[in-house]
Design a protein around this motif. Structure first.
Motif, mmCIF file in Angstrom:
data_model
loop_
_atom_site.group_PDB
_atom_site.id
_atom_site.type_symbol
_atom_site.label_atom_id
_atom_site.label_comp_id
_atom_site.label_asym_id
_atom_site.label_seq_id
_atom_site.Cartn_x
_atom_site.Cartn_y
_atom_site.Cartn_z
ATOM 1 N N UNK A 145 0.809 -1.221 0.000
ATOM 2 C CA UNK A 145 0.000 0.000 0.000
ATOM 3 C C UNK A 145 0.843 1.271 0.000
ATOM 4 N N UNK A 146 2.023 1.223 0.625
ATOM 5 C CA UNK A 146 2.877 2.406 0.653
ATOM 6 C C UNK A 146 4.326 2.007 0.402
ATOM 7 N N UNK A 147 4.962 2.724 -0.530
ATOM 8 C CA UNK A 147 6.350 2.471 -0.904
ATOM 9 C C UNK A 147 7.129 3.768 -0.755
ATOM 10 N N UNK A 168 -1.426 -0.019 -4.183
ATOM 11 C CA UNK A 168 -0.537 1.045 -3.727
ATOM 12 C C UNK A 168 -1.285 2.382 -3.682
ATOM 13 N N UNK A 169 -1.240 3.049 -2.530
ATOM 14 C CA UNK A 169 -1.892 4.345 -2.391
ATOM 15 C C UNK A 169 -0.891 5.489 -2.276
ATOM 16 N N UNK A 190 -1.222 0.457 -13.860
ATOM 17 C CA UNK A 190 -1.415 -0.540 -12.814
ATOM 18 C C UNK A 190 -1.669 0.077 -11.456
ATOM 19 N N UNK A 191 -1.313 1.342 -11.271
ATOM 20 C CA UNK A 191 -1.493 2.007 -9.980
ATOM 21 C C UNK A 191 -2.909 2.595 -9.899
ATOM 22 N N UNK A 192 -3.876 1.723 -9.848
ATOM 23 C CA UNK A 192 -5.276 2.129 -9.934
ATOM 24 C C UNK A 192 -5.756 2.897 -8.709
ATOM 25 N N UNK A 193 -5.110 2.686 -7.570
ATOM 26 C CA UNK A 193 -5.569 3.313 -6.333
ATOM 27 C C UNK A 193 -4.578 4.305 -5.744
ATOM 28 N N UNK A 194 -3.583 4.694 -6.531
ATOM 29 C CA UNK A 194 -2.585 5.641 -6.029
ATOM 30 C C UNK A 194 -3.240 6.976 -5.726
ATOM 31 N N UNK A 195 -3.001 7.493 -4.520
ATOM 32 C CA UNK A 195 -3.570 8.773 -4.105
ATOM 33 C C UNK A 195 -2.514 9.853 -3.930
ATOM 34 N N UNK A 196 -1.325 9.455 -3.458
ATOM 35 C CA UNK A 196 -0.265 10.443 -3.251
ATOM 36 C C UNK A 196 0.993 10.045 -4.010
#
Length: 352
Positions: A145-147, A168-169, A190-196
């Motif tokens: 979820x976070x990298x 990953x958000x 592929x980062x469908x849910x990335x927020x930040x």
């Protein structure tokens, strides 16, 4: 004094809203799993607190290798050591890991054994800041979820690195060595849910292409960005916090509609080369234009039309939402034009 109070209010707002540097640790307060069935052995190099049996503390110990991780461990702290490699073997039994902190080590891409990280099927948070990485590591677990990869030497993002990271958000790539050629049109696919997305303090001259559609917070401070393509924000219709401080933006480099994007609530354009206040949306609440080359404020151009999408009974519908405006460090001389206050009736702080 008034300026100081306004600044404090702004800091509190940003601290409460933007979570660039604060990451919530996921403690299971009422975990139904019976931990007594697990082996409570503790690696001799580390500390295992009896009151927190799922955590393993191995930080600040001069370690050169990762010790064998017991199967019960969910939270692993290995920061500030001398670790150069991430092999598979220490994690063979660590099937419950949710959180790994490997900040401030000496890890290189060559030192990460393929499969060492992707085998951790429940991993949510991975911290690899302040290491020696030259590219984004891959493969990574789908669960992530976070990298956090700040302050490495990353200049490459291999093809398909993010293709399976749909959970990953948050992706933090600030303070690396990214150039424009590090990105392809499908880099973020592929980062469908990335927020930040944080790519501050790199060497970008252009806005990164084809960002994930759900991006809400985009931080690009301290690059060398000169312009923003027309309709750039159409691809990221949910962006609410946009930071472009310390770049090389000029009036000619902005889209014809400026930043008239209804989703943007906080816009930071400090330390650029703007000579005019750009167009903004009526929904914008915080605008930072300090330390540019602006000489005057043309309210007739700056003042946006009132929002029409809100119910009549909503007090915000009576005019623009701008509450905070910073214009200091320009060539503007007081007093503040009265029509500025007439337009922005919700304005609480103006700094000139």
């Amino acid at each position: 004094m008034a300026t100081t109070i306004c600044f404090i209010i702004w800091v509190l707002f940003v601290t409460d809203t933007v979570w660039t540097r604060s990451v919530r640790q996921v403690y299971e307060a009422s975990d139904p799993e019976d931990w007594t069935m697990y082996d409570f052995d503790c690696p001799r190099e580390c500390f295992c607190p009896p009151s927190f049996p799922t955590a393993l503390y191995c930080e600040n110990r001069g370690l050169k290798e990762i010790p064998a991780i017991p199967s019960r461990i969910r939270y692993l702290y290995l920061e500030n050591n001398l670790i150069e490699t991430i092999p598979e073997k220490p994690f063979e039994n660590a099937t419950q890991l949710r959180w790994i902190n490997l900040n401030k080590n000496k890890i290189t891409n060559y030192g990460i054994e393929k499969g060492a990280l992707s085998q951790l099927k429940k991993l949510l948070f991975l911290f690899l800041e302040d290491n020696e990485l030259e590219e984004v590591p891959s493969p990574l677990p789908r669960s992530l979820e976070q990298l956090q990869l700040a302050r490495n030497k990353v200049s490459r993002i291999p093809q398909g690195t993010f293709s399976n990271l749909e959970n990953l958000t948050l992706l933090d790539l600030q303070h690396n060595k990214l150039l424009d050629n590090a990105f392809q049109r499908d880099t973020f696919k592929g980062l469908k849910n990335l927020m930040q997305l944080n790519m501050a303090k790199n060497a970008l001259r252009n806005m990164p292409p084809r960002l994930p559609a759900n991006t809400m917070q985009l931080f690009l401070d301290n690059n060398s960005i000169e312009g923003i393509p027309e309709n750039y924000f159409n691809v990221i219709p949910k962006v609410a916090f946009l930071r472009l401080n310390h770049n090389k933006l000029s009036d000619a480099g902005l889209p014809s509609s400026g930043f008239n994007v209804s989703s943007i609530l906080d816009l930071q354009l400090s330390h650029n080369q703007l000579t005019k206040v750009p167009k903004i949306s009526a929904h914008l609440q915080h605008l930072h234009l300090d330390h540019n080359k602006i000489r005057n404020v043309n309210v007739s151009v700056m003042c946006p039309s009132a929002p029409t999408t809100l119910p009549v009974e909503d007090s915000f519908s009576y005019g623009p939402h701008l509450r905070y405006l910073r214009l200091d460090g320009n060539e503007i001389k007081p007093p503040i034009p009265m029509d500025l206050m007439t337009c922005f009736r919700l304005l609480q702080a103006v700094i000139i």
